[in-house]
Design an enzyme around this catalytic site. Structure first.
Site, PDB file in Angstrom:
ATOM      1  N   PRO A  10       3.477 -14.482  -9.498  1.00 52.55           N
ATOM      2  CA  PRO A  10       4.643 -13.599  -9.479  1.00 52.55           C
ATOM      3  C   PRO A  10       5.800 -14.148  -8.664  1.00 52.55           C
ATOM      4  O   PRO A  10       5.655 -14.436  -7.478  1.00 52.55           O
ATOM      5  CB  PRO A  10       4.095 -12.306  -8.875  1.00 52.55           C
ATOM      6  N   GLU A  11       6.921 -14.337  -9.316  1.00 52.77           N
ATOM      7  CA  GLU A  11       8.167 -14.643  -8.634  1.00 52.77           C
ATOM      8  C   GLU A  11       9.097 -13.467  -8.904  1.00 52.77           C
ATOM      9  O   GLU A  11       8.630 -12.414  -9.321  1.00 52.77           O
ATOM     10  CB  GLU A  11       8.732 -15.987  -9.126  1.00 52.77           C
TER      11      GLU A  11
ATOM     12  N   LYS B  82      10.684 -11.692  -3.574  1.00 52.84           N
ATOM     13  CA  LYS B  82       9.317 -11.453  -4.043  1.00 52.84           C
ATOM     14  C   LYS B  82       8.637 -10.309  -3.302  1.00 52.84           C
ATOM     15  O   LYS B  82       7.476 -10.001  -3.560  1.00 52.84           O
ATOM     16  CB  LYS B  82       8.500 -12.749  -3.892  1.00 52.84           C
TER      17      LYS B  82
ATOM     18  N   ARG C 177       1.794 -29.188  -3.752  1.00 50.90           N
ATOM     19  CA  ARG C 177       1.753 -28.595  -5.084  1.00 50.90           C
ATOM     20  C   ARG C 177       2.342 -29.591  -6.055  1.00 50.90           C
ATOM     21  O   ARG C 177       2.302 -30.790  -5.801  1.00 50.90           O
ATOM     22  CB  ARG C 177       2.472 -27.250  -5.115  1.00 50.90           C
TER      23      ARG C 177
END
Length: 288
Positions: free
Chosen positions: A2-3, A61, A274
């Site tokens: 979720p952004e 967020k 990442r």
DNA sequence: ATGAATTCCTGTTGGC
DNA sequence: TGCCAACAGGAATTCA
């Protein structure tokens, strides 16, 4: 993951179900999910019980459910968090962490979170020093406005950015500079703006920053219209339906596939523990 | 003070 | 088939 667009979808859904409801029951099933509520799980429950929800707001967020006590229940979904509204008799989800009964409705708000990066806490609302009219939870007063906030100031952002000695993608992910942007939409906006993630912010021209913000807003709005991005059903909206913006992604997760603009194979590079996805043809790495 | 690295967590996947 | 490493990554915390 979720952004901003996914959190906004959740916000709207939660608001529909909780506005005007009164908490008649709270169960914290996993202490880690309320770890930021330093007074403990019992205090968390106590501050929710018998209180009514008046509104649901979002910045970046983070989202928070305003209470009639002057506090708010602050929520961050982390990587895998979901807020679901279910009938009380509905079987518990596998990774249900917190349950909040919504009186007098026969439904409850459930916080479900496999990886437990998300959290809930109760926090007092304080005056917003960043330009909003409503109060914000005290612990997120350091979070910048998000680019879809009408009060977001492009000129201030550009000036702040160009004073920094860092790379553009690090800056986009820094929630104290601009909020709501995560790994996916950072990569997408940079691809649209034809900027490599390692470009030094200090060397960016003001029009480049403006262009980047424009692309960022475009991709966020498109994802919002599509109901958010989801990959593995860990993220679902308040009604349990996955978003489907992944088909609109041009860079993220597309390593080896042709760039939609120039045909070069999208590359994947390690970045901040990442991955970063970009096009070697249209997003040239900076020298040095 | 600033920027960067580390850490938390669990389920899935791929290689051997 | 089973085991283990890699991977997904937001943001507070710690380090340099």
């Amino acid at each position: 993951m979720p952004e901003l667009p996914e959190v906004e979808v959740v916000r709207a859904g939660v608001e529909h179900w909780v506005a005007g409801r009164t908490v008649d029951d709270v169960a914290v099933l996993h202490p880690r999910s309320v770890r930021r509520h330093t007074a403990g799980a019992e205090d968390f429950s106590l501050r929710l019980k018998e209180r009514s929800f008046t509104a649901v707001r979002r910045r970046g967020k983070y989202l928070w459910l305003e209470l009639d006590s002057g506090d708010a229940m602050l929520a961050h979904l982390g990587m895998s968090g979901q807020l679901l509204v279910q009938p009380r008799e509905h079987a518990a989800e596998r990774h249900q962490r917190v349950r909040i009964g919504l009186g007098p409705a026969e439904r409850e708000l459930r916080f479900v979170d496999q990886r437990t990066f998300g959290h809930l806490m109760i926090d007092p609302l304080v005056d917003d020093t960043r330009g909003g009219s409503a109060g914000v939870p005290a612990v997120i007063s350091h979070i910048a406005l998000d680019p879809l906030d009408p009060a977001f100031d492009d000129d201030v952002f550009s000036a702040t950015l160009r004073r920094k000695r860092t790379e553009i993608k690090r800056a986009l992910l820094d929630q104290s500079l601009i909020s709501g942007v995560g790994n996916i939409y950072a990569d997408e906006a940079l691809w649209r703006a034809r900027l490599h993630w390692a470009r030094p912010t200090a060397h960016l021209r003001r029009p480049q920053v403006s262009g980047l913000l424009e692309h960022l807003r475009d991709v966020l709005r498109e994802a919002l219209a599509a109901g958010g991005t989801s990959f593995d059903s860990l993220y679902v909206n308040v009604n349990g339906e996955s978003g489907y913006f992944e088909r609109g992604l041009k860079a993220y997760g597309r390593a080896g596939q042709p760039c939609g603009r120039c045909g070069a194979a999208i590359r994947r590079e390690a970045f901040m523990n990442r991955s970063s996805y970009s096009c070697p043809g249209c997003q040239r790495a900076p020298r040095g």
